[in-house]
Enzyme design. Structure first.
Site, short mmCIF file in Angstrom:
data_model
loop_
_atom_site.label_atom_id
_atom_site.label_comp_id
_atom_site.label_asym_id
_atom_site.label_seq_id
_atom_site.Cartn_x
_atom_site.Cartn_y
_atom_site.Cartn_z
N ASP A 206 0.84 -1.20 0.00
CA ASP A 206 0.00 0.00 0.00
C ASP A 206 0.88 1.26 0.00
O ASP A 206 2.05 1.23 -0.40
CB ASP A 206 -0.96 -0.04 1.19
CG ASP A 206 -2.27 0.68 0.93
OD1 ASP A 206 -2.31 1.92 1.05
OD2 ASP A 206 -3.26 -0.01 0.60
N ASP B 8 -6.46 4.67 -5.74
CA ASP B 8 -7.10 5.40 -4.65
C ASP B 8 -7.34 6.85 -5.06
O ASP B 8 -6.79 7.36 -6.04
CB ASP B 8 -6.22 5.34 -3.40
CG ASP B 8 -7.03 5.43 -2.11
OD1 ASP B 8 -8.20 5.84 -2.15
OD2 ASP B 8 -6.47 5.08 -1.05
N ASP C 212 -12.95 2.02 4.37
CA ASP C 212 -11.73 1.88 5.17
C ASP C 212 -12.03 1.26 6.53
O ASP C 212 -11.10 0.91 7.27
CB ASP C 212 -11.07 3.25 5.37
CG ASP C 212 -10.35 3.74 4.13
OD1 ASP C 212 -10.12 2.93 3.21
OD2 ASP C 212 -10.02 4.94 4.07
N LYS D 197 -4.21 -0.92 -6.78
CA LYS D 197 -5.27 -0.33 -5.97
C LYS D 197 -5.26 1.16 -6.25
O LYS D 197 -4.39 1.89 -5.79
CB LYS D 197 -5.02 -0.60 -4.48
CG LYS D 197 -6.12 -0.05 -3.57
CD LYS D 197 -5.81 -0.32 -2.10
CE LYS D 197 -6.88 0.27 -1.19
NZ LYS D 197 -6.53 0.11 0.25
N ASN E 294 -8.19 10.24 -2.44
CA ASN E 294 -8.44 10.46 -1.02
C ASN E 294 -8.97 11.83 -0.62
O ASN E 294 -8.90 12.18 0.55
CB ASN E 294 -7.15 10.18 -0.23
CG ASN E 294 -7.04 8.72 0.15
OD1 ASN E 294 -7.93 8.15 0.78
ND2 ASN E 294 -5.94 8.10 -0.24
#
Length: 683
Positions: free
Chosen positions: A339, A451, A519, A449, A453
């Site tokens: 991550d 993302d 999350d 992944k 945010n």
């Protein structure tokens, strides 16, 4: 039977799906009007139905248009708002014709005076009751632009008596998709996101019923927007007797942009479905549709993943990731994902976004040694990326401060210490594609992944003559980069994420394989989040992790089997700090991963039924029930009463007739959050 038919005398169109019908008509003034959406009709029956033309009052509030516009005595919610160069607003339609081919209907309209054309698109599939609707807007003039103040994809009409109750979701970060059902007011009700993404606070779909539907019974009309940016769905319940209308599309109130001469604008799809089997049947219809007509790789088994974020946070090192990979492989994990924290000067959320090269101190030889180690352990390799963002403390921002969303004389609001890159700009999307393409190619990365945010603020584009287009064009830019990346790397798989479930929608699922829905990995909270997500989206797309106890978000403790069982309801992942798990915990986790792999084909590819404190999946002769809470006999559903099922573990026989009426004995043991997985096979 033809899926689309037409009666030329009455100018009535009939769309036929496996169990429903939809009819519309071109009225005498060339306006497309709604006729029917519900149980099956023949073309003759549809032709005999009247259209709703509104109240006779001079202050009428009318509905029933296939595309509500400003103009004439129409005071309902407009789906299309335009303004011409001379200040004239609204539309007066001239019907130009239509095309019918392969389950598609295109109805062509033109303004009687101004150079504006609209094509209404309808599509039906032989295997689905979902009807896809969208429109194409064209400026066919040569001189002047047309201001577009609102351009929804479609307007849906529900029978007046059935437009009583609304079902939708609300939420927040770490509390997404909280299902709500409430009576519809006699008013306009607006569901929207103004954040640049579809959002945590609501999901772009709506269900309507007469207030009498439940999980297994009742007529339900549902609509879902395939769009990942800001959106708006407006429902109107009319007390004067008009139909209940729902109009929706991309964008939000207050935005305007210009359609240039010769330019074409295509809306996203705003799809709808009618079902008579309650909310459960409506959901299963959307699951089948998403699987057959939305997902890029629907038939692939989703792997068991391990994600290192909760184990390491920002402390991402070669040695630490190798150690976690060894433990993950020992559990039976199939895909190892690193991550945030692997790139640039990314030792906190204050710096490094935009500098997408491996951190030279942590990975002096690049990611190659880690990728090789992961693959030697028999796992695939994945990485977290956030291409749409940059930190002010980054080489990218110092070189290109103009690339972020901003306005003159306004501060640049930082959220999570980051700013949004303007993906409406071709130079920005080209930059993003190039580094992503190089990254994936260099390490043969299997999985990203993706993302996102933070929400948009100061969403300006200085120097651009039509800057508010970015609200739409940013999302299209994201789509284009992902589409190009998947085309260049056919083996690449992507999970969509936006601070959890901030971009969970059919638009993103058309180009990703799964969604990170929250999350929040606390199993108690996840039950509610997963329930709301399943109203529209299938289990195979739902990433669900097992993490540590106490939970890092809520501080709540719960036993390991319970955490696993709740996560088994979708695509299983593990996100705990495996370096802290005891040997007994690792051994138990290994057994639970093995169990999930055994039930995975049923969960990911089966038919889902939501039960009380349980979820049931059926695929062919196999049945899986995940249950929790108090011990009881759980009544199952959707089975042939004459069938007999055998418990895969105990060998006990169960007649489906008794499972449907008296229930399945669960054998839950009293204690902290008891749960179980029952596997049955039809004899």
């Amino acid at each position: 039977m033809s899926r689309v038919s037409f009666d030329a005398t009455s100018r009535t169109f009939l769309l036929t799906t496996p169990t429903t019908s939809y009819a519309l008509r071109i009225s005498a003034d060339d306006t497309p009007r709604h006729v029917h959406w519900g149980t099956p009709l023949t073309l003759d029956q549809a032709t005999a139905l009247p259209t709703y033309d509104g109240s006779t009052s001079s202050f009428a509030s009318t509905g029933g248009g296939e595309l509500a516009v400003e103009g004439g005595a129409h005071f309902g919610v407009p789906s299309l708002l335009v303004r011409y160069a001379d200040g004239t607003r609204g539309v007066e339609w001239h019907y130009e014709g239509h095309e019918i081919a392969d389950g598609r209907l295109d109805v062509r309209l033109r303004d009687r005076h101004y150079p504006l054309t609209v094509t209404l698109h309808y599509a039906v599939h032989a295997d689905s009751d979902v009807i896809e609707r969208s429109l194409t807007l064209r400026n066919v003039g040569t001189d002047e632009a047309i201001d577009v103040l609102r351009c929804d994809a479609a307007s849906w009409s529900v029978p007046t008596a059935s437009g009583v109750r609304l079902s939708h979701t609300v939420g927040e970060w770490s509390g997404e998709t909280q299902l709500q059902r409430s009576e519809a007011p006699y008013a306009e009700t607006v569901f929207t996101s103004r954040r640049g993404v579809s959002g945590h606070f609501g999901n772009p779909w709506l269900m309507v019923d007469a207030g009498d539907a439940d999980e297994a019974h009742g007529a339900v009309w549902s609509m879902a927007l395939a769009w990942s940016g800001s959106w708006r769905i407006t429902a109107q319940r009319d007390h004067t007797g008009g139909p209940f209308t729902v109009t929706g599309g991309a964008g939000h109130d207050g935005l305007a942009w210009r359609l240039k001469p010769g330019e074409t604008h295509e809306t996203p799809v705003f799809a709808g479905q009618f079902s008579t089997g309650g909310f459960g049947a409506a959901s299963r219809g959307w699951h089948r549709y998403t699987t057959a007509h939305v997902l890029p790789r629907p038939d692939e088994t989703r792997p068991v993943i391990y994600n290192s974020w909760e184990a390491t946070g920002w402390d991402v090192t070669l040695e630490g990731q190798r150690a976690l990979a060894e433990r993950a492989a020992g559990l039976g994990v199939e895909l190892f994902v690193v991550d945030d924290g692997w790139f640039g000067r990314r030792t906190s959320d204050r710096a490094g976004l935009g500098d997408w090269q491996p951190n030279p101190e942590r990975f002096p030889h690049g990611l190659g040694p880690l990728v090789e180690a992961v693959r030697r352990l028999g796992m695939r390799f994945g990485l977290w990326v956030e291409p749409e963002m940059t930190n002010p403390d980054s080489d990218l921002y110092r070189e290109h401060p103009d690339w972020v969303l901003h306005m003159p004389h306004r501060r640049r609001t930082e959220l999570r210490h980051q700013l949004v890159l303007n993906f409406a700009r071709a130079d920005v999307t080209e930059w993003a594609f190039k580094w992503l393409d190089q990254l994936v190619a260099t390490y043969a990365i299997d999985y990203l992944k993706w993302d996102m945010n933070r929400a948009f603020t100061e969403a300006g584009w200085p120097g651009h003559p039509d800057g508010e287009r970015l609200w739409t064009d940013h999302t299209r830019g994201v789509y284009s980069v992902i589409d190009r990346l998947r085309s260049a790397h056919p083996g690449l798989r992507i999970v969509g994420c936006a601070g959890g479930g901030g971009r969970a929608d059919l638009g993103m699922l058309a180009r990703t394989d799964q969604t990170w829905i929250s999350d929040n990995t606390d199993a108690d909270d996840r039950i509610v989040i997963q329930h709301g997500y399943s109203e529209i989206y299938p289990a195979r797309t739902m990433s669900a992790w097992v993490t540590d106890s106490p939970n890092p978000h809520t501080g709540r403790t719960s036993p390991l089997p319970y955490r696993f069982h709740i996560a088994m309801a979708g695509a299983l992942g593990i996100g705990g700090d495996l370096s802290r798990w005891t040997e007994p915990e690792l051994a138990e986790a290994r057994q639970l991963v093995t169990l999930y792999k055994e039930i995975r084909p049923v969960v990911q590819f089966g038919e889902q039924h939501r039960l009380e404190d349980a979820v049931q999946y059926r695929s062919g002769d196999r049945l899986v029930v995940i249950a929790w809470g108090q011990d009881r006999r759980l009544r199952l559903t959707g089975l042939s009463p004459s069938a007999v099922y055998v418990d895969d573990v105990t060998g006990a026989e169960h007649h489906a007739a008794t499972l449907l009426t008296h229930g399945l004995p669960l054998g839950l043991v009293k204690g902290d959050r008891p749960s179980t997985v029952v596997r049955l096979t039809r004899r």
